[in-house]
Design a protein around this motif. Structure first.
Motif, PDB file in Angstrom:
ATOM      1  N   ALA A  34       0.999  -1.170  -0.014  1.00 23.64           N
ATOM      2  CA  ALA A  34       0.004   0.044   0.104  1.00 23.64           C
ATOM      3  C   ALA A  34       0.791   1.420   0.017  1.00 23.64           C
ATOM      4  O   ALA A  34       0.434   2.342  -0.152  1.00 23.64           O
ATOM      5  N   ARG A  35       2.112   1.050   0.124  1.00 21.10           N
ATOM      6  CA  ARG A  35       3.097   2.359  -0.022  1.00 21.10           C
ATOM      7  C   ARG A  35       3.505   2.490  -1.411  1.00 21.10           C
ATOM      8  O   ARG A  35       3.190   1.663  -2.271  1.00 21.10           O
ATOM      9  N   GLU A  36       4.189   3.705  -1.414  1.00 23.55           N
ATOM     10  CA  GLU A  36       4.754   3.919  -3.112  1.00 23.55           C
ATOM     11  C   GLU A  36       5.730   2.976  -3.220  1.00 23.55           C
ATOM     12  O   GLU A  36       6.352   2.649  -2.578  1.00 23.55           O
ATOM     13  N   ASN A  37       5.834   2.254  -4.237  1.00 21.10           N
ATOM     14  CA  ASN A  37       6.234   0.983  -4.870  1.00 21.10           C
ATOM     15  C   ASN A  37       6.719   0.884  -6.220  1.00 21.10           C
ATOM     16  O   ASN A  37       5.598   1.520  -7.076  1.00 21.10           O
ATOM     17  N   ILE A  38       7.642   0.384  -6.722  1.00 22.64           N
ATOM     18  CA  ILE A  38       8.050   0.117  -7.827  1.00 22.64           C
ATOM     19  C   ILE A  38       7.689  -1.370  -8.266  1.00 22.64           C
ATOM     20  O   ILE A  38       8.588  -2.202  -7.287  1.00 22.64           O
ATOM     21  N   SER A  39       6.674  -1.958  -8.645  1.00 19.55           N
ATOM     22  CA  SER A  39       6.531  -3.261  -8.946  1.00 19.55           C
ATOM     23  C   SER A  39       7.982  -4.092  -9.780  1.00 19.55           C
ATOM     24  O   SER A  39       8.261  -3.419 -10.933  1.00 19.55           O
ATOM     25  N   LEU A  40       8.263  -5.240  -9.210  1.00 22.22           N
ATOM     26  CA  LEU A  40       9.323  -5.834 -10.209  1.00 22.22           C
ATOM     27  C   LEU A  40       8.722  -7.102 -10.654  1.00 22.22           C
ATOM     28  O   LEU A  40       9.575  -8.264 -11.050  1.00 22.22           O
ATOM     29  N   ASN A  41       7.484  -7.329 -10.617  1.00 24.88           N
ATOM     30  CA  ASN A  41       6.862  -8.522 -11.191  1.00 24.88           C
ATOM     31  C   ASN A  41       6.988  -8.547 -12.679  1.00 24.88           C
ATOM     32  O   ASN A  41       6.985  -7.531 -13.206  1.00 24.88           O
ATOM     33  N   GLY A  42       6.992  -9.905 -13.330  1.00 21.01           N
ATOM     34  CA  GLY A  42       6.936  -9.903 -14.612  1.00 21.01           C
ATOM     35  C   GLY A  42       8.234 -10.762 -15.131  1.00 21.01           C
ATOM     36  O   GLY A  42       8.429 -11.818 -14.457  1.00 21.01           O
ATOM     37  N   GLN A  43       8.829 -10.655 -16.017  1.00 22.36           N
ATOM     38  CA  GLN A  43       9.839 -11.253 -16.547  1.00 22.36           C
ATOM     39  C   GLN A  43      11.085 -11.175 -16.063  1.00 22.36           C
ATOM     40  O   GLN A  43      11.608 -10.003 -15.930  1.00 22.36           O
ATOM     41  N   TRP A  44      11.657 -12.182 -15.526  1.00 17.45           N
ATOM     42  CA  TRP A  44      13.233 -12.251 -14.975  1.00 17.45           C
ATOM     43  C   TRP A  44      13.694 -13.269 -15.754  1.00 17.45           C
ATOM     44  O   TRP A  44      13.393 -14.073 -16.258  1.00 17.45           O
ATOM     45  N   ASN A  45      15.398 -12.922 -15.677  1.00 20.46           N
ATOM     46  CA  ASN A  45      16.400 -13.939 -16.144  1.00 20.46           C
ATOM     47  C   ASN A  45      16.683 -15.060 -15.220  1.00 20.46           C
ATOM     48  O   ASN A  45      16.516 -14.827 -13.807  1.00 20.46           O
ATOM     49  N   ARG A  46      16.698 -16.344 -15.778  1.00 16.65           N
ATOM     50  CA  ARG A  46      17.019 -17.395 -14.806  1.00 16.65           C
ATOM     51  C   ARG A  46      18.137 -18.062 -15.279  1.00 16.65           C
ATOM     52  O   ARG A  46      18.168 -18.719 -16.292  1.00 16.65           O
ATOM     53  N   ILE A  47      18.813 -18.691 -14.353  1.00 16.34           N
ATOM     54  CA  ILE A  47      19.736 -19.659 -14.491  1.00 16.34           C
ATOM     55  C   ILE A  47      19.704 -20.933 -13.530  1.00 16.34           C
ATOM     56  O   ILE A  47      19.723 -20.818 -12.412  1.00 16.34           O
ATOM     57  N   ILE A  48      19.489 -22.092 -14.187  1.00 15.62           N
ATOM     58  CA  ILE A  48      19.481 -23.299 -13.074  1.00 15.62           C
ATOM     59  C   ILE A  48      20.675 -23.554 -12.607  1.00 15.62           C
ATOM     60  O   ILE A  48      21.826 -23.917 -13.473  1.00 15.62           O
TER      61      ILE A  48
END
Length: 607
Positions: A34-48
């Motif tokens: 509920a605070r001012e925020n920048i969403s980081l949801n979405g596509q990320w890079n990944r390495i197994i």
């Protein structure tokens, strides 16, 4: 003499300044999204990284300069860098990795996540990275520097990254590791899927240099016509004090809290709120203003108590018509996390006739409990002290207490939650009794406004049936009973004749009963896995329930089928626990209608 305690909405403890006995400092920004925020949801890079080469060198020592967390880039053609996030596969956040990629379906180990983000950094702001959950262990790096780590797959956590971010482009890297270990909470053996990854939302909070970190708004424990608000600051200038404005316009509350040199303060305001109930889940808009920030919340007010064998909601006896729910999405594969998931699951519960849900076997996401507030469903919330954790190990106890503290800290302002559960189906012995009793004591020290319970399958036998005699009950306000008559023992027909006794004058919730059925498989009522068999188990267990004089609630196992590696039977289970009243597609089985009819009768009799 009856045991009677009136309890209100949330804890009186300001946890921003709390440090538990095991040394885990609790610093948590309340109502983060509920605070001012920048969403980081979405596509990320990944390495197994099954061998953890991105963390350890060939001597099995942690990297200091060459780990994947550095997100290094080639600067000359001769550079040797054996990873590249920029060209790696993508993965969705929030989301578990198991159901996003076939090769990761059964994977347990490390996956590295990376995402670039832009920030207009301001000198008078603080920046906090918020994770809804990462299963099970997380290490978080900003621009190649470790900012913190967290253990536990079902509670949110945060790190102050103000000193690590810069104006312009930044990089965040997360090492997520879902390997099961004997000394974890939960331990290696569970009956649900070990979904790995960043399973809930991620955001960067942009806060004033000094900000309201924690707040509690609740009915006074001694006066139901008074509301107590507490706040605690964090940041750069806490010692300067100041004041915080708390407003509940609909109750004509406009109060100023004067803060002490610790940045803490509280007020008590007279009010006569409409009390929250499942039938009328009244929520009030609450705003908290400080230092240019306006925090908005929606909070309900109600009391919960026990009086002998009764559970009292707002002073009136209530029967909890419930169902157990796992945090699996009804709309897509994998973990539930968003509003659509929560609304669908809770709508199904209401269609079943429920006024109560058991969120098993771990704290569910923030959206779920907020939606329960809105839709009018009472909640049992639980930590994953499940089956045979290492009760003798002090370090394991510390992990359990940490998860308990995080659960209560995060969700204390939710009116729907009336029960904190300490454990599920743990074996009865001295070390376990000490372990869970200590947890119950800790829960009360953090929040004396709710009831304490645990689900127990340790009942004794009598000539006529069962007796509740587990000494752990002495530490509980409400007794949770798991009993699988007709499935793990006895025939369905034998269940209806069972009589229950109790050594304790306390209310009982049958927190689990049920049977497996493959939706659409039909046959004789004595044929396992058919809908008819499951319905027979429900029919005769309901007959048993009707004879339990101390019974004040039921949460059968479970709303819908859910994934479990313990359930491999081909063409029947296929790695699904089939005890759901709904299939994984949400199709109703015969037993659904039996429970719905029982709940309709219970609701009519209470009106």
């Amino acid at each position: 003499m009856s045991f009677k305690r009136f309890l209100s909405t949330a804890s009186l403890v300001c946890t921003a300044l709390f440090a538990s006995a095991n040394g885990f400092a609790i610093d948590y920004v309340q109502n983060a999204l509920a605070r001012e925020n920048i969403s980081l949801n979405g596509q990320w890079n990944r390495i197994i990284d099954p061998y953890e080469n991105g963390y350890y060198n060939h001597r099995y020592q942690p990297h200091t300069t060459e780990g994947y967390f550095k997100n290094a880039k080639m600067k000359t053609p001769s550079d040797l860098i054996e990873y590249n996030f920029a060209t790696a596969e993508k993965i969705r956040v929030p989301g578990d990795w198991n159901t996003q990629e076939e090769q990761l379906f059964l994977y347990e180990g490390t996956v590295w996540y990376q995402k670039d983000f832009a920030l207009t950094k301001q000198a008078d702001k603080r920046y906090i990275v918020h994770f809804g959950a990462v299963n099970y262990q997380a290490m978080v790096y900003i621009n190649g520097v470790k900012v913190g780590s967290h253990e536990g797959g079902f509670t949110s956590f945060q790190f102050d990254i103000t000193d690590y971010v810069k104006r312009g482009e930044n990089s965040i890297v997360v090492k997520a590791d879902n390997r099961r270990e004997r000394n974890q909470i939960p331990t290696v053996n569970t009956d649900w899927w070990n979904y790995g990854g960043i399973t809930r939302s991620v955001a960067i909070l942009e806060l004033p240099a000094t900000y309201v970190e924690d707040y509690t708004v609740q009915l006074s424990g001694s006066d139901a016509t008074a509301i107590v608000a507490k706040v605690a600051l964090a940041g750069s200038n806490v010692k300067q004090g100041g004041s915080v404005k708390v407003s509940i316009p609909e109750l004509n509350i406009q109060e100023v809290i004067t803060l002490n040199k610790k940045g803490e303060g509280q007020i008590t305001a007279k009010a006569n709120p409409q009390l929250w109930t499942p039938e009328a889940p009244k929520l009030y808009d609450v705003t908290i203003a400080f230092n240019g920030e306006l925090i908005r919340d929606r909070i309900g007010f109600r009391t919960i108590a026990v009086d002998g064998e009764d559970i009292l909601l707002n002073g009136k006896s209530v029967f909890l018509r419930g169902i157990s729910i796992h945090e699996e999405s009804p709309l897509h594969d994998g973990r539930a996390w968003n509003e659509d998931d929560a609304r669908t699951l809770l709508r199904w519960a209401k269609e079943l006739g429920c006024n109560f849900v058991r969120l098993a076997h771990y704290p569910h996401n923030e959206t779920m409990v907020k939606m329960a507030d809105e839709m009018g469903l009472l909640v049992w919330s639980e930590i994953p002290v499940y089956w045979t954790v290492m009760f003798e190990d002090k370090a394991v106890y510390a992990k359990a207490e940490k998860q308990l503290t995080e659960m209560i800290t995060h969700d204390k302002n939710r009116a729907s939650i009336i029960l904190w559960s300490m454990a599920n189906e743990t074996p009865s012995h001295k070390a376990r009794l000490t372990f869970i009793t200590k947890l119950a004591k800790k829960a009360r020290s953090l929040d004396d406004t709710r009831l304490i319970t645990a689900a127990m399958d340790t009942q004794g036998n009598t000539a006529n049936g069962k007796i509740i005699d587990d000494p752990l009950v002495a530490a509980m306000d409400v007794i949770g009973v798991n009993s699988y008559c007709g499935w793990y023992g006895g025939t369905p027909e034998s269940c209806g004749n069972i009589l229950w006794e109790s050594k304790y004058n306390k209310p009982v919730i049958v927190s689990e009963f049920g049977a497996g059925a493959l939706q659409g498989l039909h046959g004789d009522k004595d044929e396992r896995w058919t809908e008819e068999y499951q319905a027979s188990v429900y029919e005769h267990n309901i007959a048993m329930l009707e004879k339990m004089t101390a019974l004040r609630g039921v949460t059968p196992w479970i709303l819908k089928d859910f994934r479990s590696p313990r359930r491999p039977l081909p063409d029947i289970q296929d790695f699904w626990n089939r005890k759901g009243l709904l299939s994984e597609q949400g199709i109703r089985k015969k037993a659904w209608y039996l429970l719905n009819a029982y709940y309709s009768k219970k609701e009519e009799s209470s009106n």
